[in-house]
Design an enzyme around this catalytic site. Structure first.
Site, PDB file in Angstrom:
ATOM      1  N   ASP A 297       0.708  -1.148  -0.182  1.00 50.30           N
ATOM      2  CA  ASP A 297       0.043   0.013   0.009  1.00 50.30           C
ATOM      3  C   ASP A 297       0.996   1.509   0.108  1.00 50.30           C
ATOM      4  O   ASP A 297       0.662   2.290  -0.818  1.00 50.30           O
ATOM      5  CB  ASP A 297      -0.738  -0.166   1.080  1.00 50.30           C
ATOM      6  N   VAL A 401     -21.563   5.661 -19.399  1.00 49.43           N
ATOM      7  CA  VAL A 401     -22.798   5.275 -19.917  1.00 49.43           C
ATOM      8  C   VAL A 401     -22.742   3.678 -20.283  1.00 49.43           C
ATOM      9  O   VAL A 401     -21.854   3.112 -19.617  1.00 49.43           O
ATOM     10  CB  VAL A 401     -23.045   5.987 -21.578  1.00 49.43           C
ATOM     11  N   VAL A 402     -23.833   3.256 -20.912  1.00 51.10           N
ATOM     12  CA  VAL A 402     -23.918   1.971 -21.055  1.00 51.10           C
ATOM     13  C   VAL A 402     -22.809   1.280 -21.622  1.00 51.10           C
ATOM     14  O   VAL A 402     -22.124   1.884 -22.358  1.00 51.10           O
ATOM     15  CB  VAL A 402     -25.305   1.597 -21.724  1.00 51.10           C
ATOM     16  N   GLU A 403     -22.688  -0.224 -21.110  1.00 45.39           N
ATOM     17  CA  GLU A 403     -21.246  -0.778 -21.479  1.00 45.39           C
ATOM     18  C   GLU A 403     -21.384  -1.462 -22.898  1.00 45.39           C
ATOM     19  O   GLU A 403     -21.590  -2.585 -22.820  1.00 45.39           O
ATOM     20  CB  GLU A 403     -20.895  -2.005 -20.525  1.00 45.39           C
ATOM     21  N   LYS A 408     -20.522   4.049 -26.231  1.00 41.21           N
ATOM     22  CA  LYS A 408     -19.494   4.736 -25.791  1.00 41.21           C
ATOM     23  C   LYS A 408     -18.481   5.751 -26.691  1.00 41.21           C
ATOM     24  O   LYS A 408     -18.169   6.885 -26.675  1.00 41.21           O
ATOM     25  CB  LYS A 408     -18.450   3.904 -24.917  1.00 41.21           C
ATOM     26  N   SER A 430     -15.520  -1.644 -17.946  1.00 40.98           N
ATOM     27  CA  SER A 430     -14.874  -2.801 -17.043  1.00 40.98           C
ATOM     28  C   SER A 430     -14.415  -3.587 -18.028  1.00 40.98           C
ATOM     29  O   SER A 430     -13.409  -4.577 -17.605  1.00 40.98           O
ATOM     30  CB  SER A 430     -15.953  -3.125 -16.261  1.00 40.98           C
ATOM     31  N   HIS A 451     -11.544   3.112 -14.632  1.00 36.17           N
ATOM     32  CA  HIS A 451     -12.620   1.934 -13.894  1.00 36.17           C
ATOM     33  C   HIS A 451     -12.817   2.136 -12.416  1.00 36.17           C
ATOM     34  O   HIS A 451     -11.964   1.633 -11.685  1.00 36.17           O
ATOM     35  CB  HIS A 451     -12.307   0.550 -14.353  1.00 36.17           C
ATOM     36  N   ASN A 454     -18.110  -1.084  -8.022  1.00 30.42           N
ATOM     37  CA  ASN A 454     -19.474  -0.886  -7.757  1.00 30.42           C
ATOM     38  C   ASN A 454     -19.561  -1.908  -6.234  1.00 30.42           C
ATOM     39  O   ASN A 454     -19.139  -2.790  -6.234  1.00 30.42           O
ATOM     40  CB  ASN A 454     -20.460  -1.538  -8.540  1.00 30.42           C
ATOM     41  N   TYR A 660      -8.173  -4.515  -3.291  1.00 24.31           N
ATOM     42  CA  TYR A 660      -9.112  -3.677  -3.145  1.00 24.31           C
ATOM     43  C   TYR A 660      -9.969  -3.830  -4.140  1.00 24.31           C
ATOM     44  O   TYR A 660     -11.139  -3.127  -3.894  1.00 24.31           O
ATOM     45  CB  TYR A 660      -8.217  -2.165  -3.411  1.00 24.31           C
TER      46      TYR A 660
END
Length: 715
Positions: A297, A401-403, A408, A430, A451, A454, A660
């Site tokens: 870290d 916006v939508v994947e 995009k 992602s 990225h 969620n 993480y």
């Protein structure tokens, strides 16, 4: 000057009062390394030899007091035999004892953070005065150990065993008012009054108004608890803390055992108990992994800080695409101080995003982490819009916006024409290639991936993806913005899935193979949770979304067909085709009910067995160990490939990305440290046992070479 070293000085202040000041040369913080400990011994000897000294104030020349021990020294120290570790701790404690036993009163003036050995130094003083802005604590359990410089001995004798157990087992930092309330400090003052407050205490002790010897005495004696009180205090605490910490983190419970075992002893004998328990914990794999994690870290923070030199300041941000994700990004930016525009083409999406941000802010107010005034300030920093009218002064735009690559590309090309020439565009994707998306742009050098995971407000990681044409400034600015948002950024190079998803899908691949081999998914979840994952793979797939997993699996199969493409239908195919999409529609591997708090609660649903039956191709007998290996071997090997392919620069970044980003068990340190803990040669041999399962289980040539040469990922 009574004493002058590289870490400590002792000089006269006034009328027999001297200041022992920690100020480690060449460092931004004070820490207890070998040099500092040695100089503390010499400084105490110098004070003891000076008959003119009537009182000692301990202070710091840094913004912090002392952050604790030098963790970098732990790596080599903890390789020593247990007996040598015990001897080393007892030697250090003789220095603290010599300070505590001075024939004059002592006061610690705590100006900033005093953690671990820093607080233990303060506990050895007779009195403690603390700045209102300071924080104190004993966080050693987070490293798989417990306090080793007298913390488990002095703290319970000062503030009582119940309070001490809470402080030590939780390992958290404590505010000045909380420290005063339990008696850990004697006074709290404004920062500018700290020295005056310390002088006042020391003068009153010198004059006899305060009896410093009486104040010191309880720290030298046994705990003031009878046998029944001890049993109630310690047995109850052990049960509660064991339930909280879980079986994989022994340090909190071992700390309580040490306090209990030493309860009937005076200081010196109690310190022997502490040293023995500390050494025992220091030799565990948990301590090795958690210390490695801490050092990783620190490495991440150093690398992120290195970008500051060329990063542009982000004064105004924007997010394209509202909804839950956009609202989460807007919240995180606003609450950390960067105003943000939130644009969508639909009013209802804007409202959804605002509701999400408002809900998250409201939760913080309810928990006392934010004032209503600050909540209003953060909400005002989020400006919803249906147009690009205010985008001319935006420094960075996060596209969320939508994947879908075509959507995009269209949105990114559109916004590029609305912002200034040096504005950074960042796609929150992602799985979609940054190089592919960059083809739609006139200024691809200003474009990167960003990225988020969620839920945005909870997940600490942000992957910053460098495309072939991304400039250093674009990467640096995005890293700086992620840090400003309170996130831990890792820079990775472009490839399908980047780092985290590229590694996660082979793990899911192992899970799919197990289910197809007739292994109960509930059993798999239980085994992997026991291994240390926060949730098993079936439950994780439900939380992520079966449709999301199905799409991601296809993207990864297209990117790495040699090992990630599977012609057979899998559990995810069966669920997806049956419209069992996970938590989002109430049924996936599990069914979901709403609990009293309005949160989804998983329950077993027998109907899923009929859905899965067609994709079960055999009934193979596997042990729990097999389940772990079927899951972990492909995950670890893909992490190795990411490092070898240059997707991630260092082993430290790879491991921290998994901890993480997907909750890799921290006490195991990350995928590469997990390989190290098994042994590289042993891991290669283990993988070879499962070679018949396919290319996901085949070690790389370079890993075989490492095994042959006895190399490790972390030295």
């Amino acid at each position: 000057m009574i004493y002058e070293g590289k870490a400590i000085t002792v000089k006269a202040l006034e009328s027999g009062i001297v200041e022992l000041k920690f100020d480690l040369k060449g460092e931004s913080v004070n820490k207890f390394n070998r040099l500092t400990l040695n100089e503390l011994r010499q400084a105490v000897d110098a004070i003891r030899a000076d008959a003119s000294v009537k009182g000692v104030i301990v202070s710091s020349g840094k913004d912090v007091f002392i952050v604790g021990a030098d963790i970098t020294e732990f790596v080599d120290n903890f390789k020593l035999p247990e007996a040598e570790l015990v001897a080393g701790n007892l030697e250090a404690n003789r220095i603290f004892n010599a300070f505590e036993d001075l024939e004059v009163p002592t006061v610690a003036a705590i100006n900033g953070i005093a953690l671990g050995g820093g607080l233990e130094m303060c506990l050895a003083a007779d009195y403690r005065v603390m700045s209102t802005s300071a924080r104190i604590g004993l966080p050693e359990v987070k490293l798989g150990i417990y306090p080793g410089f007298g913390g488990t001995v002095r703290l319970p004798r000062l503030i009582g065993s119940d309070n001490a157990i809470e402080w030590i087992a939780a390992g958290k930092e404590n505010r000045a008012e909380d420290a005063l309330k339990v008696g850990a400090v004697d006074a709290v003052v404004a920062p500018e009054l700290l020295l005056a407050g310390a002088l006042d205490l020391i003068k009153r002790a010198i004059s006899g108004e305060l009896d410093y010897k009486a104040k010191r005495q309880p720290k030298l004696e046994k705990l003031k608890l009878n046998a029944i009180e001890q049993m109630m205090a310690f047995e109850t605490a052990k049960g509660f803390v064991a339930g909280q910490a879980g079986p994989n983190y022994p340090a909190p419970v071992e700390a309580i055992k040490s306090i209990q075992k030493a309860a009937n002893f005076g200081r010196d004998k109690a310190l022997e108990v502490e040293a023995a328990g500390f050494a025992k914990l220091a030799k565990t794999s948990v301590a090795e992994s958690l210390i490695g994690l801490f050092l990783n870290d620190q490495e991440l923070k150093r690398k992120a800080k290195a970008h500051d030199e060329i990063a542009h300041d982000v004064k105004q941000a924007a997010v394209l695409g509202a909804g839950i994700m956009g609202g989460g990004i807007a919240y995180q930016s606003a609450v950390k101080g960067t105003p943000i525009l939130m644009k969508d083409i639909r009013e209802e999406a804007i409202q959804l995003g605002l509701n999400e941000a408002s809900k998250l802010l409201g939760n913080r107010v309810e928990k006392g982490r934010l004032t209503p005034a600050k909540m209003a300030e953060a909400l005002n920093a989020i400006r919803p819009t249906l147009s690009y009218g205010d985008f001319a002064n935006v420094d960075i735009v996060v596209e969320a916006v939508v994947e879908n690559p075509k959507v995009k590309q269209a949105v990114l090309a559109e916004v590029e024409g609305q912002v200034k020439d040096d504005a950074i565009l960042a796609s929150n994707t992602s799985t979609i290639s940054i190089n592919l998306l960059a083809k739609a742009l006139k200024r691809p050098e200003n474009f990167v991936g960003m990225h988020f995971f969620n839920p945005v407000h909870m997940m600490p990681l942000v992957e910053v993806i460098r495309g072939e044409k991304s400039s250093d400034v674009a990467v640096a600015t995005t890293v700086a913005y992620a840090k400003k948002m309170g996130k831990n950024p890792i820079v990775v190079n472009d490839c399908p899935g980047f780092l985290v998803n590229r590694v996660l899908f082979p793990y899911f691949g192992g899970f799919a193979k197990l289910v197809s081999a007739g292994v109960d998914f509930v059993r798999i979840d239980k085994v992997m949770e026991k291994f240390g994952w926060p949730m098993g793979p079936a439950y994780l797939m439900d939380v992520v979304g079966i449709d999301t997993g199905h799409h991601g699996r296809d993207v990864m199969a297209e990117g790495f067909p040699d090992r990630m493409k599977d012609e057979r239908r899998s559990a995810v195919d069966a669920l997806y085709e049956s419209n069992r999409l996970g938590q989002k529609n109430g049924k996936g591997f599990y069914a979901y009910e709403t609990d009293k708090r309005g949160k989804p609660k998983k329950v077993f649903d027998a109907t899923v067995l009929d859905v899965l039956k067609p994709i079960v191709f055999e009934q193979r007998e596997v042990t729990d160990e097999d389940i772990i290996n079927w899951m972990m071997v492909p995950l670890c090997l893909e992490t190795v490939r990411c490092l070898e392919d240059g997707i991630v620069e260092t082993a430290a970044e790879a491991d921290m990305g998994l901890v993480y980003g997907i909750g890799f068990p921290p006490f195991r340190g990350g995928a590469l440290r997990y390989i190290d803990s098994i042994g590289v040669a042993e891991f290669v041999a283990l993988a070879d046992q499962y070679a018949d399962l396919g290319p996901l289980y085949h070690p790389t040539a370079k890993l075989r070479e490492m095994a042959k040469n006895g190399q490790r990922f972390f030295n």
